[in-house]
Scaffold this active site. Structure first.
Site, PDB file in Angstrom:
ATOM      1  N   TYR A   1       0.841  -1.205   0.000  1.00 56.66           N
ATOM      2  CA  TYR A   1       0.000   0.000   0.000  1.00 56.66           C
ATOM      3  C   TYR A   1       0.872   1.248   0.000  1.00 56.66           C
ATOM      4  O   TYR A   1       0.580   2.233  -0.684  1.00 56.66           O
ATOM      5  CB  TYR A   1      -0.929   0.018   1.219  1.00 56.66           C
ATOM      6  CG  TYR A   1      -1.979   1.102   1.106  1.00 56.66           C
ATOM      7  CD1 TYR A   1      -3.201   0.849   0.495  1.00 56.66           C
ATOM      8  CD2 TYR A   1      -1.724   2.387   1.571  1.00 56.66           C
ATOM      9  CE1 TYR A   1      -4.146   1.850   0.353  1.00 56.66           C
ATOM     10  CE2 TYR A   1      -2.666   3.397   1.423  1.00 56.66           C
ATOM     11  CZ  TYR A   1      -3.879   3.125   0.817  1.00 56.66           C
ATOM     12  OH  TYR A   1      -4.803   4.113   0.662  1.00 56.66           O
TER      13      TYR A   1
ATOM     14  N   PHE B   1      -7.037  21.410 -25.428  1.00 55.93           N
ATOM     15  CA  PHE B   1      -7.265  19.976 -25.487  1.00 55.93           C
ATOM     16  C   PHE B   1      -8.498  19.699 -24.630  1.00 55.93           C
ATOM     17  O   PHE B   1      -8.726  20.375 -23.632  1.00 55.93           O
ATOM     18  CB  PHE B   1      -6.051  19.180 -24.982  1.00 55.93           C
ATOM     19  CG  PHE B   1      -6.272  17.693 -25.118  1.00 55.93           C
ATOM     20  CD1 PHE B   1      -6.265  17.106 -26.372  1.00 55.93           C
ATOM     21  CD2 PHE B   1      -6.550  16.906 -24.011  1.00 55.93           C
ATOM     22  CE1 PHE B   1      -6.523  15.756 -26.518  1.00 55.93           C
ATOM     23  CE2 PHE B   1      -6.807  15.551 -24.155  1.00 55.93           C
ATOM     24  CZ  PHE B   1      -6.800  14.971 -25.404  1.00 55.93           C
ATOM     25  N   THR B   2      -9.284  18.700 -25.042  1.00 56.21           N
ATOM     26  CA  THR B   2     -10.600  18.473 -24.426  1.00 56.21           C
ATOM     27  C   THR B   2     -10.560  18.420 -22.897  1.00 56.21           C
ATOM     28  O   THR B   2     -11.190  19.232 -22.227  1.00 56.21           O
ATOM     29  CB  THR B   2     -11.204  17.163 -24.970  1.00 56.21           C
ATOM     30  OG1 THR B   2     -10.228  16.133 -24.837  1.00 56.21           O
ATOM     31  CG2 THR B   2     -11.583  17.309 -26.435  1.00 56.21           C
TER      32      THR B   2
ATOM     33  N   ASP C   1       2.140  20.182 -20.943  1.00 54.29           N
ATOM     34  CA  ASP C   1       1.441  18.910 -21.105  1.00 54.29           C
ATOM     35  C   ASP C   1       2.428  18.020 -21.867  1.00 54.29           C
ATOM     36  O   ASP C   1       2.588  18.144 -23.076  1.00 54.29           O
ATOM     37  CB  ASP C   1       0.141  19.110 -21.892  1.00 54.29           C
ATOM     38  CG  ASP C   1      -0.640  17.801 -22.054  1.00 54.29           C
ATOM     39  OD1 ASP C   1      -0.010  16.728 -21.992  1.00 54.29           O
ATOM     40  OD2 ASP C   1      -1.858  17.866 -22.248  1.00 54.29           O
TER      41      ASP C   1
ATOM     42  N   LYS D   1       0.271   7.384 -23.572  1.00 59.69           N
ATOM     43  CA  LYS D   1       0.778   7.729 -24.901  1.00 59.69           C
ATOM     44  C   LYS D   1       2.272   7.371 -24.986  1.00 59.69           C
ATOM     45  O   LYS D   1       2.606   6.204 -25.143  1.00 59.69           O
ATOM     46  CB  LYS D   1       0.572   9.220 -25.169  1.00 59.69           C
ATOM     47  CG  LYS D   1      -0.830   9.748 -25.443  1.00 59.69           C
ATOM     48  CD  LYS D   1      -1.991   9.298 -24.708  1.00 59.69           C
ATOM     49  CE  LYS D   1      -3.261  10.071 -25.002  1.00 59.69           C
ATOM     50  NZ  LYS D   1      -3.776  10.896 -23.946  1.00 59.69           N
TER      51      LYS D   1
ATOM     52  N   ARG E   1     -12.795  14.950 -34.633  1.00 55.21           N
ATOM     53  CA  ARG E   1     -12.186  16.070 -33.916  1.00 55.21           C
ATOM     54  C   ARG E   1     -12.673  17.322 -34.632  1.00 55.21           C
ATOM     55  O   ARG E   1     -12.011  17.874 -35.499  1.00 55.21           O
ATOM     56  CB  ARG E   1     -10.653  16.000 -33.938  1.00 55.21           C
ATOM     57  CG  ARG E   1     -10.052  14.922 -33.064  1.00 55.21           C
ATOM     58  CD  ARG E   1      -9.845  15.347 -31.611  1.00 55.21           C
ATOM     59  NE  ARG E   1     -10.905  14.947 -30.707  1.00 55.21           N
ATOM     60  CZ  ARG E   1     -10.701  14.476 -29.486  1.00 55.21           C
ATOM     61  NH1 ARG E   1      -9.489  14.288 -29.023  1.00 55.21           N
ATOM     62  NH2 ARG E   1     -11.699  14.198 -28.687  1.00 55.21           N
TER      63      ARG E   1
ATOM     64  N   PHE F   1     -18.462  14.536 -26.937  1.00 56.91           N
ATOM     65  CA  PHE F   1     -18.066  13.646 -28.039  1.00 56.91           C
ATOM     66  C   PHE F   1     -17.965  12.185 -27.620  1.00 56.91           C
ATOM     67  O   PHE F   1     -18.123  11.288 -28.434  1.00 56.91           O
ATOM     68  CB  PHE F   1     -16.727  14.104 -28.645  1.00 56.91           C
ATOM     69  CG  PHE F   1     -15.596  14.173 -27.652  1.00 56.91           C
ATOM     70  CD1 PHE F   1     -15.438  15.275 -26.831  1.00 56.91           C
ATOM     71  CD2 PHE F   1     -14.711  13.120 -27.527  1.00 56.91           C
ATOM     72  CE1 PHE F   1     -14.410  15.328 -25.897  1.00 56.91           C
ATOM     73  CE2 PHE F   1     -13.671  13.166 -26.598  1.00 56.91           C
ATOM     74  CZ  PHE F   1     -13.531  14.273 -25.783  1.00 56.91           C
TER      75      PHE F   1
HETATM   76  C1  LIG Z   1      -4.716  11.890 -23.460  1.00 50.30           C
HETATM   77  C2  LIG Z   1      -4.335  13.265 -23.166  1.00 50.30           C
HETATM   78  C3  LIG Z   1      -4.669  13.886 -21.961  1.00 50.30           C
HETATM   79  C4  LIG Z   1      -5.540  13.218 -20.915  1.00 50.30           C
HETATM   80  O1  LIG Z   1      -4.951  12.070 -20.422  1.00 50.30           O
HETATM   81  P1  LIG Z   1      -5.799  10.768 -19.988  1.00 50.30           P
HETATM   82  O2  LIG Z   1      -4.731   9.790 -19.594  1.00 50.30           O
HETATM   83  O3  LIG Z   1      -6.591  10.333 -21.173  1.00 50.30           O
HETATM   84  O4  LIG Z   1      -6.652  11.155 -18.841  1.00 50.30           O
HETATM   85  C5  LIG Z   1      -4.212  15.165 -21.750  1.00 50.30           C
HETATM   86  N1  LIG Z   1      -3.492  15.831 -22.662  1.00 50.30           N
HETATM   87  C6  LIG Z   1      -3.162  15.273 -23.848  1.00 50.30           C
HETATM   88  C7  LIG Z   1      -2.366  16.038 -24.834  1.00 50.30           C
HETATM   89  C8  LIG Z   1      -3.590  13.980 -24.139  1.00 50.30           C
HETATM   90  O5  LIG Z   1      -3.293  13.455 -25.322  1.00 50.30           O
END
Ligand SMILES: *Cc1c(COP(=O)(O)O)cnc(C)c1O
Length: 462
Positions: free
Chosen positions: A77, A129-130, A220, A263, A387, A454
């Protein structure tokens, strides 16, 4: 005798050890699947998808080195050894001393937005970004787009369309006042612009402008390795530097960063926040225990953190990133042979089809990109994603659709998953839909969720 020069191809720096069968379906079946899914590719069952180019998020193939690491998960933990190994690699490769793991990138975005943003603050960035914008708005802030104009033009071949326009940034600072800007963020390559990188020289200029106003800069870093690759290939002075060196230089200009490990890190789940700001770190560590889990696992299993730590080591290998971006480029070049309208330059993680040009007879009110994504699925079982106007959502003040200039379908490539033959099948399907484009009618939205619509919106064919 004249000597013939043989063109030399390259191939992936890995071979296949385990395979996952995928289902072949027919068009009648897929018509039904698309209808049941409300013509939203997010709502399809993955079992009904042949080639899944919905996203590169969490869909990567892990290496044997990563899988072997999974067996070494320390599921304590508190104080798991995988956590410390991951922290060491975050320090080593991102150069940030402080680190908080999270289950995904958006959890890190949530924390950073809640910690730094006060109501009515403004957060400028290089295109929205979303999930990033959603968390800025939930924290009471407002996002302002300060990306260069070229980013909004799909045909413009500027090599660094992810750059910030310094005049727009300075105008925003002057207009709202530096004290109302908790931080500026940069992402690279910029997803919503078609996977477009920022340059190191632009980053340096942004940093020095912000120093003048004492404003923080956050990254980011979700696909920062791809950005580093583009800097190596396109920016003078970086051609002989390693991806690891360039990545570390990028990070050196930021106060902190957040990452979706799904990613670049080539894992299936994970994220983190890393910073050199001790106060932010301490607040994030307090917050993570409320929303995610203890600060030494942040919603992840020990084995997940081990796979992430090993993924960091693999993501900076030049041959790995070259093969990934090479596959995307291959797809783009094949699509060009059929005159498919695309976004230029080709992105790092995806090829973007220009749906406005593909379906010029459809207005944005009938969702051309949403329509195109579902038509490609019906044709071949290839799944892409919208998109465009659906992803852009509604303006929180006016309640009206936001009409983005870019109305795109994204074909995104999971890392190390598909072969060149899969790409050929994909290209041929897009070409077939393009042949029949004049017969395509748009969609009507019949269900609309309040947030990030979306993902779950449903449509009917007109
Ligand atoms: C995927 C992504 C996020 C969000 O991350 P999650 O792991 O899906 O929560 C934020 N910024 C960018 C550029 C992304 O591609």
């Amino acid at each position: 005798m004249s000597k013939k020069i043989i063109k030399r191809s390259w191939a992936e720096p890995f071979k296949i050890k385990m395979v996952e069968p995928i289902k072949m379906t027919n068009k009648v079946y897929r018509e039904k699947c698309a209808k049941d899914a409300g013509y939203n590719t997010f709502l399809l069952k993955s079992a009904d998808v042949y080639i899944d180019l919905l996203t590169d998020s969490g869909t990567n193939a892990m290496s044997d080195y990563q899988w072997a690491g999974m067996m070494l998960g320390d599921e304590a933990y508190a104080g798991s050894r995988n956590f410390y190994y991951l922290w060491d690699n975050v320090k080593k490769y991102y150069g940030m001393p402080y680190f908080v793991p999270t289950h995904q990138g958006r959890a890190a975005e949530h924390m950073i937005s809640q910690i730094l943003i006060s109501p009515d603050n403004v957060v400028p960035g290089n295109m929205y970004f979303t999930t990033t914008r959603e968390h800025i708005e939930i924290a009471g802030g407002r996002f302002v787009d300060v990306i260069i104009d070229e980013a909004h033009d799909p045909q413009n071949t500027h090599p660094f369309k992810g750059n910030i326009n310094l005049n727009k940034l300075e105008d925003t600072i002057k207009k709202v006042g530096a004290k109302n800007i908790p931080y500026v963020f940069m992402a690279g390559p910029v997803n919503m612009a078609g996977g477009q990188p920022f340059s190191m020289s632009n980053l340096k200029a942004v940093r020095s402008l912000l120093n003048k106003y004492k404003i923080k800069l956050w990254l980011d870093a979700t696909r920062a390795t791809e950005n580093a690759y583009f800097i190596k290939m396109r920016e003078k002075g970086y051609e002989n530097k390693t991806i690891a060196t360039i990545l570390k230089e990028i990070c050196s200009y930021f106060d902190g960063l957040w990452v979706s490990a799904k990613k670049d890190l080539m894992v299936n789940i994970g994220g983190f926040l890393a910073t050199r700001d001790k106060r932010v770190f301490e607040e994030a560590r307090n917050m993570v225990v409320v929303y995610e889990g203890l600060h030494t696992y942040g919603g992840l299993a020990g084995r997940d953190m081990e796979a992430m730590a090993r993924g960091i080591e693999e993501m900076v290998e030049f041959d790995n990133i070259k093969a990934r971006i090479g596959q995307v480029e291959y797809c783009g070049k094949q699509l060009e042979k059929y005159n498919i309208p695309l976004v230029y330059p080709f992105g790092g993680h995806a090829i973007f089809l220009d749906a406005k040009k593909f379906l010029p007879h459809l207005s944005q009110d009938v969702f051309p990109a949403q329509t195109l994504a579902s038509e490609i699925y019906i044709d071949s079982g290839v799944r892409g994603m919208e998109r465009g106007v659906v992803s852009a959502g509604r303006d929180p003040k006016t309640g009206k659709h936001r009409y983005p200039k870019l109305e795109l379908v994204r074909l995104t490539f999971p890392r190390r998953v598909y072969t060149q033959a899969h790409i050929d099948v994909t290209v041929e399907s897009v070409a077939q839909v393009f042949e029949n484009r004049k017969k395509i009618k748009g969609l009507k939205m019949v269900y609309e969720p309040k947030q990030l619509r979306f993902f779950q919106a449903r449509f009917k064919k007109l």
